[in-house]
Structure formats: structure tokens, C-alpha cells
Design a protein around this motif. Structure first.
Motif, PDB file in Angstrom:
ATOM      1  N   ALA A 104       0.831  -1.208   0.000  1.00 36.84           N
ATOM      2  CA  ALA A 104       0.000   0.000   0.000  1.00 36.84           C
ATOM      3  C   ALA A 104       0.864   1.257   0.000  1.00 36.84           C
ATOM      4  O   ALA A 104       0.569   2.242  -0.696  1.00 36.84           O
ATOM      5  N   VAL A 105       1.948   1.235   0.779  1.00 35.32           N
ATOM      6  CA  VAL A 105       2.839   2.395   0.830  1.00 35.32           C
ATOM      7  C   VAL A 105       3.471   2.646  -0.538  1.00 35.32           C
ATOM      8  O   VAL A 105       3.575   3.785  -0.995  1.00 35.32           O
ATOM      9  N   SER A 106       3.881   1.577  -1.215  1.00 35.55           N
ATOM     10  CA  SER A 106       4.593   1.722  -2.485  1.00 35.55           C
ATOM     11  C   SER A 106       3.734   2.367  -3.560  1.00 35.55           C
ATOM     12  O   SER A 106       4.142   3.346  -4.198  1.00 35.55           O
ATOM     13  N   TRP A 107       2.525   1.840  -3.794  1.00 39.38           N
ATOM     14  CA  TRP A 107       1.751   2.356  -4.926  1.00 39.38           C
ATOM     15  C   TRP A 107       1.210   3.760  -4.662  1.00 39.38           C
ATOM     16  O   TRP A 107       1.118   4.592  -5.590  1.00 39.38           O
ATOM     17  N   THR A 108       0.877   4.079  -3.406  1.00 39.12           N
ATOM     18  CA  THR A 108       0.365   5.426  -3.120  1.00 39.12           C
ATOM     19  C   THR A 108       1.464   6.481  -3.222  1.00 39.12           C
ATOM     20  O   THR A 108       1.245   7.573  -3.757  1.00 39.12           O
ATOM     21  N   THR A 109       2.659   6.177  -2.736  1.00 38.36           N
ATOM     22  CA  THR A 109       3.731   7.165  -2.798  1.00 38.36           C
ATOM     23  C   THR A 109       4.263   7.346  -4.220  1.00 38.36           C
ATOM     24  O   THR A 109       4.652   8.451  -4.602  1.00 38.36           O
ATOM     25  N   ASP A 110       4.265   6.273  -5.008  1.00 34.93           N
ATOM     26  CA  ASP A 110       4.658   6.421  -6.416  1.00 34.93           C
ATOM     27  C   ASP A 110       3.689   7.338  -7.157  1.00 34.93           C
ATOM     28  O   ASP A 110       4.089   8.135  -8.011  1.00 34.93           O
ATOM     29  N   LEU A 133      11.718  15.363 -17.868  1.00 32.32           N
ATOM     30  CA  LEU A 133      11.025  15.410 -16.588  1.00 32.32           C
ATOM     31  C   LEU A 133       9.597  14.863 -16.708  1.00 32.32           C
ATOM     32  O   LEU A 133       9.076  14.250 -15.772  1.00 32.32           O
ATOM     33  N   THR A 134       8.967  15.066 -17.854  1.00 25.95           N
ATOM     34  CA  THR A 134       7.645  14.476 -18.082  1.00 25.95           C
ATOM     35  C   THR A 134       7.724  12.958 -18.134  1.00 25.95           C
ATOM     36  O   THR A 134       6.867  12.249 -17.587  1.00 25.95           O
ATOM     37  N   ALA A 135       8.756  12.434 -18.777  1.00 22.98           N
ATOM     38  CA  ALA A 135       8.960  10.980 -18.809  1.00 22.98           C
ATOM     39  C   ALA A 135       9.185  10.438 -17.404  1.00 22.98           C
ATOM     40  O   ALA A 135       8.730   9.331 -17.068  1.00 22.98           O
ATOM     41  N   ASN A 136       9.874  11.190 -16.566  1.00 21.71           N
ATOM     42  CA  ASN A 136      10.083  10.800 -15.179  1.00 21.71           C
ATOM     43  C   ASN A 136       8.750  10.596 -14.471  1.00 21.71           C
ATOM     44  O   ASN A 136       8.531   9.587 -13.782  1.00 21.71           O
ATOM     45  N   ALA A 137       7.831  11.545 -14.643  1.00 22.11           N
ATOM     46  CA  ALA A 137       6.509  11.433 -14.013  1.00 22.11           C
ATOM     47  C   ALA A 137       5.759  10.210 -14.523  1.00 22.11           C
ATOM     48  O   ALA A 137       5.101   9.498 -13.748  1.00 22.11           O
ATOM     49  N   GLY A 138       5.864   9.932 -15.819  1.00 21.74           N
ATOM     50  CA  GLY A 138       5.190   8.765 -16.373  1.00 21.74           C
ATOM     51  C   GLY A 138       5.711   7.464 -15.795  1.00 21.74           C
ATOM     52  O   GLY A 138       4.948   6.515 -15.558  1.00 21.74           O
ATOM     53  N   CYS A 139       7.014   7.375 -15.532  1.00 19.53           N
ATOM     54  CA  CYS A 139       7.596   6.166 -14.945  1.00 19.53           C
ATOM     55  C   CYS A 139       7.076   5.935 -13.534  1.00 19.53           C
ATOM     56  O   CYS A 139       6.776   4.786 -13.147  1.00 19.53           O
ATOM     57  N   PHE A 140       6.966   6.996 -12.750  1.00 23.88           N
ATOM     58  CA  PHE A 140       6.422   6.843 -11.401  1.00 23.88           C
ATOM     59  C   PHE A 140       4.987   6.325 -11.445  1.00 23.88           C
ATOM     60  O   PHE A 140       4.600   5.449 -10.662  1.00 23.88           O
ATOM     61  N   ALA A 141       4.186   6.874 -12.357  1.00 20.41           N
ATOM     62  CA  ALA A 141       2.791   6.449 -12.464  1.00 20.41           C
ATOM     63  C   ALA A 141       2.700   4.974 -12.857  1.00 20.41           C
ATOM     64  O   ALA A 141       1.881   4.216 -12.312  1.00 20.41           O
ATOM     65  N   LEU A 142       3.529   4.540 -13.795  1.00 18.08           N
ATOM     66  CA  LEU A 142       3.516   3.148 -14.223  1.00 18.08           C
ATOM     67  C   LEU A 142       3.949   2.215 -13.091  1.00 18.08           C
ATOM     68  O   LEU A 142       3.380   1.126 -12.902  1.00 18.08           O
ATOM     69  N   GLY A 143       4.949   2.621 -12.319  1.00 16.08           N
ATOM     70  CA  GLY A 143       5.372   1.815 -11.175  1.00 16.08           C
ATOM     71  C   GLY A 143       4.258   1.623 -10.169  1.00 16.08           C
ATOM     72  O   GLY A 143       4.088   0.537  -9.598  1.00 16.08           O
TER      73      GLY A 143
END
Length: 445
Positions: free
Chosen positions: A84-90, A182-192
Motif C-alpha cells: 500500500a505504501v509503495s503504490w500510493t507514494t509512487d 522530466l515528463t517521462a520521469n513522471a510517467g515512470c512513477f505512475a507506471l510503477g
């Protein structure tokens, strides 16, 4: 003629490896985004402000909240559960990272507001990274994978993410500018976040079971959990010595990555593409080292492996940039350094997990990581001020010498001999206090 149905053992094997594969995939995606940001964010600040000091300040404002959050969310990871911590913080990291290019395009991004956004990214990344680390030993146990192999694969994942992320980050910055990266960075976090939420088995990553409390006592609260983790860590001389050593090394590495390499790339005329190329070369070699470590590290003397890895990974990188060598020579040195670095984390990760009870892994790992990372916020800040004051080359030389002395003097400490005395055998070895059954229902014949 009909096809033969898959055997029960084959299906069971695939299912047992799914948790480890899911955690490593999510880790790879999130870390790739982070490595893209390692190139894009300092370059964005450097070209928009022209200040090495402000570049270091941005790194400080991201990594200080990261370290503090990682230290204090360990008990929450143990209680709530790492999944739960992982997906919410990502998801929170993705939102904060996406705000940087969006607000810049809208001409609403002041430098103080940028510092606030990178601080939010750091606050979210700390517990998110910790949660994924905590799930690795559980996934290894479910898949009956030897601990050194699981931590080795985790190291491979980290190195591979560094290789891909730095290459992609350097290419995007050079071709399309830092905002695209930086936009690609945000997309990677969302996918994780999506991978952790949807791809892992439902029983994976829940809160660890606490040891039974004495009759009449209530369940331990946050500060008691935190205190238990701190007391345990202080009572482990090997872990504490390793953490102090790695803390100094991380400070020097942070200075190198956040300030020294970008300034070198600008002053040498090699540009951001060289940053990505150097990082990719080191990362690719580190992947090779981590793969070899995953296969053979459990058969080697741990102390020799770690100290040799530090020797190759550290000082040579600083010194080669200080002597103004051709880019080809720089890349060769970075490849050797990466290969040595690939052996370090699998061994240190195995040592940590072997010595910590599963129920305390979140809080002890969080405290240990935060102490080991405590110098990272200062690395960029100190390097930025030092480069401004005395220039790039003296700072590179001083950092290289400090790296060499730190790792070699650490090898003389008697606590490091314990690395070769506490080896895990086969599947994950539990801490002694977890070996005893909790009640008669746990005993099987």
C-alpha cells in the motif's frame, strides 16, 4: 493429437516467481524515472540559472526530505504493509514530478516553488523506495530463491534502470530538452504505481506479523516500533559500521552526480549527451557485475568482494575527470568502476536481511538507509559551494582521495570480518528469533 497440459510443478514454479518478478519490474520502472531525473533536473537548473550553487541547492531540497521520510516511515511500512505504501507514494511522486514541466510551460515556476516541488518528490520517494526494498526478501522466500541471488537480481535491476534511465535522460535532454525528460520521469512513477497495485499477488506485501506481546500489553505504537528499530540497529556493530562507511561514500557520490559531472560536461564541451553516455557505460558494466554477483556471490568471501568493488567503483571516476582525459578513456574508466560497483549492493543487501527479523525489516531498513543516505543532501550543496569557491579540478581530486581513504580504512575495522561468518545458506535464512514456532498450529511434521 492433443497438447500435453502444463505440469503442476511448472505452474507452481511460475506462480512462485511472480512476486519477485513483479517487485523487480516495479522497481525497474520507478528507478528508471529517477535516473532520467538525475540528468534532466540538474541540467534544467544549470541552464536556466547558470549557478552551480543553486543546482546543489535543488539536490539538497530533494534528498533531505527523502532521507527524513525514509527514516520515520519505517514503522508505518511495517504496520500498514509495503504494498500500500509503495503504490500510493509512487502516485504522489508522479503528480509532483509532472507539475514541474507543466508550471514551467505556464510561466508559473519560480525557483522557490521548484524547491517545494522537488521536496515533495523526495518525501514521496523515500517511503516508496523503502517499501519495494522490504518486499524483495518476502518475494525471494515465496519463490524459494537464495537471498544473495534475490538481492543480486535487485542490484541488476537497479543497475539496468541506471543504464537505461541515464541513457534515455541524456538523449531526451540533448534532443528534446529537460522538460520532456522530466515528463517521462513522471510517467515512470505512475507506471510503477500501477504495477504494484495490479500485478502483484493479493497476499503479497501486507503488514508483517508482530511478535506476541506479553499478557496485558497493548500493541506497540509508532514510537515504540521506531525505538525498537533504533535499539536493534545500535546493537549490530557490523551493520552500523557499514552504514557509516556507505554514508560517507554516498555523500561523495551525490556531489559527483548532482554537481561535478554536470559542471564537467559543460566546461569540457561534451554536453548532456556525455552525461547519459557515461552513466550508461557505468550502468551496463554494473549490470554485468551484478549478474555475476547474483550467480557466484554466495560462494565468495564477502569482505573481499565488497572492498574490491569499492576500490574499483570510487576514486578512479573522480580522478579521470580531474586530468581532462579524452571521452573514450573516461568511458573505459567508468566501465571498470561500474563492474566493481555491481558486486557491492548484492552482498550488503544480503548481510542486512540476514541479520534483521522480518517483522522489523521496514523500520530497521528505513533507519539504516536514512543514515546511509544522510550525506546525500549535503553532497550537492557542499560540492556546488566548493566548485564556486576553488574550481572543479581541486574538488574532484579531494573527493577522489576521500573516497579511497574511506573505503580502505573501513576494511581494517574488525567488524567487517563478521560478513564472512553470517552467511545465509540456500533459501532466505530467518533471524534466530523468527525460527521458533509461534504456537502449536505452526508445527508440521
Amino acid at each position: 493429437m492433443t497438447e500435453e497440459a502444463p505440469g503442476v510443478d511448472d505452474i507452481s514454479s511460475r506462480r512462485s516467481l511472480r512476486p519477485l518478478g513483479g517487485v523487480l519490474t516495479a522497481m525497474a520502472v520507478s528507478l528508471t524515472g529517477t535516473r532520467i531525473s538525475v540528468v534532466a533536473l540538474p541540467w534544467f537548473v544549470l541552464v536556466t540559472t547558470g549557478s552551480a550553487t543553486q543546482t546543489g541547492l535543488v539536490a539538497f531540497c530533494e534528498m533531505t526530505p527523502y532521507v527524513v521520510a525514509k527514516a520515520f516511515t519505517g514503522p508505518l511500512v511495517d504496520r500498514i504493509g509495503p504494498r500500500a505504501v509503495s503504490w500510493t507514494t509512487d502516485l504522489a511522486s508522479a503528480a509532483a514530478a509532472a507539475a514541474v514541466p507543466l508550471l514551467h510551460v505556464l510561466d508559473l515556476l519560480s525557483f522557490p516553488f521548484l524547491l517545494v516541488l522537488v521536496a515533495l518528490i523526495g518525501v514521496a520517494r523515500g517511503p516508496g523506495d523503502l517499501a519495494k526494498e522490504v518486499m524483495v526478501p518476502e518475494a525471494a522466500e515465496r519463490g524459494r530463491v537464495p537471498l544473495e541471488r534475490a538481492t543480486g537480481l535487485s542490484g541488476v535491476t537497479e543497475r539496468l534502470a541506471s543504464t537505461v534511465g541515464l541513457a534515455v535522460g541524456g538523449s531526451l535532454v540533448a534532443l528534446l530538452g529537460p522538460l520532456t525528460a522530466l515528463t517521462a520521469n513522471a510517467g515512470c512513477f505512475a507506471l510503477g504505481s500501477v504495477i504494484i497495485k495490479l500485478a502483484l499477488p493479493r497476499g503479497m506485501g501486507h503488514a508483517a506479523e508482530e511478535a506476541p506481546s506479553p499478557a496485558g500489553e497493548t500493541e506497540p505504537g509508532y514510537w515504540r516500533r521506531f525505538g525498537e528499530g533504533f535499539t536493534f540497529l545500535c546493537g549490530e556493530p557490523l551493520l552500523f559500521t557499514v552504514i557509516v562507511t556507505v554514508g560517507i561514500i554516498n555523500l561523495l557520490d551525490a556531489a559527483f552526480t548532482a554537481v561535478l559531472v554536470p559542471v564537467w560536461a559543460r566546461e569540457s564541451g561534451n554536453g548532456p549527451a556525455a552525461i547519459g553516455l557515461m552513466g550508461s557505460m557505468m550502468g551496463a558494466a554494473a549490470v554485468g557485475g551484478s549478474l555475476i554477483a547474483a550467480v557466484v556471490a554466495h560462494r565468495l568471501r564477502r569482505r573481499v568482494v565488497v572492498l574490491t568493488g569499492f576500490l574499483l567503483a570510487g576514486a578512479p571516476r573522480f580522478l579521470i575527470l580531474a586530468v581532462d582525459a579524452p571521452l573514450g578513456v573516461v568511458l573505459a574508466v567508468f566501465a571498470v568502476s561500474g563492474f566493481g560497483a555491481g558486486f557491492v549492493n548484492p552482498v550488503l543487501g544480503a548481510v542486512l536481511v540476514e541479520r534483521v527479523p522480518r517483522r522489523m525489516l521496514g523500520r530497521v531498513n528505513g533507519l539504516g538507509d536514512s543514515l546511509a543516505w544522510s550525506g546525500i543532501p549535503l553532497g550537492g550543496l557542499i560540492a556546488g559551494a566548493a566548485v564556486t569557491a576553488v574550481g572543479l579540478v581541486p574538488v574532484l581530486l579531494a573527493c577522489g582521495v576521500a573516497y579511497f581513504l574511506t573505503t580502505n580504512l573501513a576494511g581494517l575495522r574488525p567488524e567487517w570480518r563478521e560478513m564472512d561468518r553470517t552467511r545465509g545458506r540456500g533459501v532466505l535464512k530467518r533471524h534466530p528469533e523468527e525460527n521458533a514456532p509461534r504456537n502449536s498450529a505452526d508445527v508440521t511434521t
